[in-house]
Design an enzyme around this catalytic site. Structure first.
Site, PDB file in Angstrom:
ATOM      1  N   LYS A 231       0.867  -1.192   0.000  1.00  7.00           N
ATOM      2  CA  LYS A 231       0.000   0.000   0.000  1.00  7.00           C
ATOM      3  C   LYS A 231       0.893   1.228   0.000  1.00  7.00           C
ATOM      4  O   LYS A 231       1.754   1.374   0.874  1.00  7.00           O
ATOM      5  CB  LYS A 231      -0.880   0.029   1.247  1.00  7.00           C
TER       6      LYS A 231
ATOM      7  N   GLU B 201      -7.436  -6.001  -0.797  1.00  6.83           N
ATOM      8  CA  GLU B 201      -8.403  -5.661   0.250  1.00  6.83           C
ATOM      9  C   GLU B 201      -9.858  -5.866  -0.147  1.00  6.83           C
ATOM     10  O   GLU B 201     -10.674  -4.951  -0.146  1.00  6.83           O
ATOM     11  CB  GLU B 201      -8.163  -4.220   0.730  1.00  6.83           C
TER      12      GLU B 201
ATOM     13  N   ARG C 169      -8.064  -8.333   4.291  1.00  2.64           N
ATOM     14  CA  ARG C 169      -6.998  -7.361   4.535  1.00  2.64           C
ATOM     15  C   ARG C 169      -7.497  -6.147   5.322  1.00  2.64           C
ATOM     16  O   ARG C 169      -6.730  -5.508   6.045  1.00  2.64           O
ATOM     17  CB  ARG C 169      -6.368  -6.915   3.213  1.00  2.64           C
TER      18      ARG C 169
HETATM   19  N1  LIG Z   1       1.386   1.439   3.735  1.00  2.57           N
HETATM   20  C1  LIG Z   1       0.905   0.872   4.815  1.00  2.57           C
HETATM   21  O1  LIG Z   1       0.423  -0.255   4.784  1.00  2.57           O
HETATM   22  C2  LIG Z   1       0.975   1.623   6.113  1.00  2.57           C
HETATM   23  C3  LIG Z   1       0.796   0.943   7.318  1.00  2.57           C
HETATM   24  C4  LIG Z   1       0.973   1.633   8.517  1.00  2.57           C
HETATM   25  C5  LIG Z   1       1.305   2.979   8.481  1.00  2.57           C
HETATM   26  N2  LIG Z   1       1.444   3.614   7.298  1.00  2.57           N
HETATM   27  C6  LIG Z   1       1.827   5.032   7.223  1.00  2.57           C
HETATM   28  O2  LIG Z   1       3.101   5.173   7.834  1.00  2.57           O
HETATM   29  C7  LIG Z   1       3.218   6.497   8.341  1.00  2.57           C
HETATM   30  C8  LIG Z   1       3.780   6.448   9.729  1.00  2.57           C
HETATM   31  O3  LIG Z   1       5.032   5.836   9.683  1.00  2.57           O
HETATM   32  P1  LIG Z   1       6.120   6.095  10.805  1.00  2.57           P
HETATM   33  O4  LIG Z   1       5.493   5.911  12.116  1.00  2.57           O
HETATM   34  O5  LIG Z   1       7.274   5.282  10.431  1.00  2.57           O
HETATM   35  O6  LIG Z   1       6.411   7.657  10.687  1.00  2.57           O
HETATM   36  P2  LIG Z   1       7.558   8.508   9.972  1.00  2.57           P
HETATM   37  O7  LIG Z   1       7.880   7.969   8.669  1.00  2.57           O
HETATM   38  O8  LIG Z   1       7.113   9.928  10.056  1.00  2.57           O
HETATM   39  O9  LIG Z   1       8.816   8.301  10.936  1.00  2.57           O
HETATM   40  C9  LIG Z   1       8.748   8.740  12.252  1.00  2.57           C
HETATM   41  C10 LIG Z   1       9.904   9.685  12.632  1.00  2.57           C
HETATM   42  O10 LIG Z   1      11.056   8.920  12.908  1.00  2.57           O
HETATM   43  C11 LIG Z   1      12.162   9.406  12.139  1.00  2.57           C
HETATM   44  N3  LIG Z   1      13.000   8.246  11.903  1.00  2.57           N
HETATM   45  C12 LIG Z   1      12.782   7.229  11.045  1.00  2.57           C
HETATM   46  N4  LIG Z   1      13.683   6.264  11.226  1.00  2.57           N
HETATM   47  C13 LIG Z   1      14.510   6.680  12.207  1.00  2.57           C
HETATM   48  C14 LIG Z   1      15.628   6.103  12.844  1.00  2.57           C
HETATM   49  N5  LIG Z   1      16.047   4.881  12.545  1.00  2.57           N
HETATM   50  N6  LIG Z   1      16.256   6.821  13.796  1.00  2.57           N
HETATM   51  C15 LIG Z   1      15.799   8.056  14.157  1.00  2.57           C
HETATM   52  N7  LIG Z   1      14.727   8.635  13.613  1.00  2.57           N
HETATM   53  C16 LIG Z   1      14.090   7.946  12.644  1.00  2.57           C
HETATM   54  C17 LIG Z   1      11.506   9.999  10.929  1.00  2.57           C
HETATM   55  O11 LIG Z   1      12.356  10.917  10.289  1.00  2.57           O
HETATM   56  C18 LIG Z   1      10.289  10.659  11.553  1.00  2.57           C
HETATM   57  O12 LIG Z   1      10.652  11.874  12.153  1.00  2.57           O
HETATM   58  C19 LIG Z   1       1.846   7.103   8.277  1.00  2.57           C
HETATM   59  O13 LIG Z   1       1.800   8.004   7.201  1.00  2.57           O
HETATM   60  C20 LIG Z   1       0.932   5.930   8.009  1.00  2.57           C
HETATM   61  O14 LIG Z   1      -0.214   6.281   7.284  1.00  2.57           O
HETATM   62  C21 LIG Z   1       1.288   2.966   6.120  1.00  2.57           C
END
Ligand SMILES: NC(=O)c1ccc[n+]([C@@H]2O[C@H](COP(=O)([O-])OP(=O)(O)OC[C@H]3O[C@@H](n4cnc5c(N)ncnc54)[C@H](O)[C@@H]3O)[C@@H](O)[C@H]2O)c1
Ligand SMILES: [Zn+2]
Length: 446
Positions: free
Chosen positions: A225, A319, A323
């Site tokens: 996704k 989905e 899913r």
């Molecule tokens: N495609 C899917 O199936 C799916 C599933 C769940 C969530 N999502 C999406 O994912 C997003 C949330 O992802 P997230 O929680 O990873 O947020 P994000 O990508 O914003 O990362 C969170 C924070 O951590 C920082 N960061 C990343 N890796 C790091 C590391 N190793 N060390 C230090 N800092 C680091 C990033 O720069 C950011 O500030 C949302 O947009 C959500 O909709 C998509």
């Protein structure tokens, strides 16, 4: 002793211990999906779509390492791929490599790069930490490959059309061709955006995920996704687009802030609730280890989460029904993210509060007993996640945001709700509207 990943994989796939129960798990899973599809064709009203999705006793699509990380045995430095989980999608199948130090193994990345041009997509926070390492892994002993990178601003607020265009700008300026590979280096925001860019650029180029947050490692990097947000709703513009591979180097979690770690744990809890009661019980016992970043606890949680997700995606990639259950708590959660403003709460925080609301509603419908409600509250509190929406969320704000949820069909909002013993859920529009109203009023001051 060094063991190549391919030899690990083939020895595991031929493991007799996986053969017997594997089939029955798949067959019963297929039945669930077929019945969803048939019913949604037979009945124009989606109100009738209610399918009970029992937790599968056997994880069916994974290959496991001979020395599972669950036992807590430290991994030998020269045998870093502790697990390969296979996402089984016919000719679009791909491996998820999980282990410590995988970014120092150039072959793992290079074997999935097609062509000579690579574009790494990352952000301002992750680039100083891991970009050099990834470029080195891509080019080590491989002078034919040229790597470009694009460094985006950091944050959910930038998961938008304008930022997406920066990826296309860079790809076009650097003359990326049809055989190029896009590499997503970062959390879910980067993974979702880079994947969508890969799906659209020249109508589709190769794509590799290197997730660096727990959220991305247990959820967003797996399953294809991809997409961006619209000011009126989360993830409304996107595509299904599978990567060539997912490379999870668990060492990247060392630099992840505590709040981000907890956010990922919300999705881990979700898998337990919707389909894997044993995993939920394991989490109840091991939450301190996860929060304390115990490497073997984290590796096990990632592996088991990927196995659950891979199994669901293999059965219902686009989905049709099954899913959707991965979205437990997300309808309420997305409403919080949209209503509160992107980036105010982390995705997992909104999902945690959303799961509590979904569980509350399931209880009001009489579908689960009170002990499950208490266990959900306890585990989320232990993980230091919110268990109610922010105060500014009103019933009206929930209703407005929920009206554009992707699970609305023919004007009817379908929800994932728990039903029966722990580890069972339904995806249904067939519920008493009063229970939803009562839940919204119970969690909102106005
Ligand atoms: N495609 C899917 O199936 C799916 C599933 C769940 C969530 N999502 C999406 O994912 C997003 C949330 O992802 P997230 O929680 O990873 O947020 P994000 O990508 O914003 O990362 C969170 C924070 O951590 C920082 N960061 C990343 N890796 C790091 C590391 N190793 N060390 C230090 N800092 C680091 C990033 O720069 C950011 O500030 C949302 O947009 C959500 O909709 C998509
Ligand atoms: Zn999520």
């Amino acid at each position: 002793m060094a063991a190549s990943t391919s030899s690990i994989r083939s020895s595991l796939l031929s493991s007799p211990k996986l053969s017997g129960p594997r089939l029955s798990g798949l067959v019963s899973g297929h039945r669930a999906v077929f019945s969803i599809r048939r019913r949604s064709l037979d009945f124009p009203s989606l109100a009738s779509l209610s399918v009970s999705l029992r937790s599968a006793p056997n994880r069916s699509t994974m290959s496991e390492s001979a020395a599972p990380v669950v036992e807590g045995t430290p991994q030998k430095a020269d045998s870093r791929v502790s697990t390969i989980v296979e996402v089984d999608l016919g000719n679009r199948s791909y491996p998820i490599y999980i282990g410590s130090g995988l970014l120092d193994e150039p072959d793992l990345l290079q074997r999935h790069v097609h062509g000579k041009r690579v574009l790494v997509v990352t952000n301002t926070t992750i680039a100083p930490l891991y970009l050099d390492k990834v470029i080195k892994a891509l080019t080590h002993g491989n002078s034919n490959v040229s790597v470009e990178s694009v460094i985006l601003p950091d944050g959910e607020a930038y998961k938008d059309m304008e930022t997406l265009m920066k990826i296309f700008d860079k790809a076009i300026e650097s003359r990326m061709d049809r055989r190029c590979t896009f590499v997503a280096l970062g959390g879910g925001v980067i993974g979702d955006m880079c994947g969508f860019a890969a799906a659209a650029f020249l109508r589709g180029v190769n794509f590799i995920q290197i997730p660096t947050t727990l959220m991305a490692q247990v959820d967003s990097s797996v399953g294809g996704k991809t997409g961006i947000n619209h000011p009126l709703g989360k993830n409304l513009i996107g595509a299904f687009y599978q990567p060539q591979s997912v490379l999870i180097d668990t060492d990247t979690l060392i630099t992840l802030p505590d709040r981000e770690l907890a956010s990922g744990i919300a999705e881990v809890v979700k898998y337990g609730l919707i389909r894997d009661a044993d995993f939920f019980e394991w989490q109840e016992k091991n939450m301190q280890g996860l929060l304390g970043r115990d490497p073997s606890a984290l590796a096990y949680a990632i592996k088991r989460s990927c196995e659950n997700k891979a199994e669901v995606v293999a059965l219902d990639e686009k989905e049709s029904g099954l899913r959707a259950t991965l979205n437990l708590g997300h309808t309420f959660g997305h409403a919080i993210e949209t209503g509160f403003g992107y980036g105010q709460w982390l995705h997992g925080e909104a999902v945690a509060a959303g799961m509590v609301m979904a569980v509350d509603m399931s209880r009001r419908l009489g579908w689960i007993d009170g002990t499950i409600v208490k266990r959900v509250l306890d585990i989320l509190q232990k993980a230091k996640l919110p268990t109610e929406p922010p105060e500014m969320m009103t019933v009206e704000k929930f209703r407005t945001a929920m009206a554009v949820d992707k699970k609305v069909a023919d004007g009817l909002l379908r929800l994932i709700l728990l039903k029966g013993p722990l580890g069972n859920c339904v995806f249904t529009g067939d519920y008493d509207r009063k229970a939803l109203d009562d839940t919204l009023h119970a969690f909102c001051k106005s």
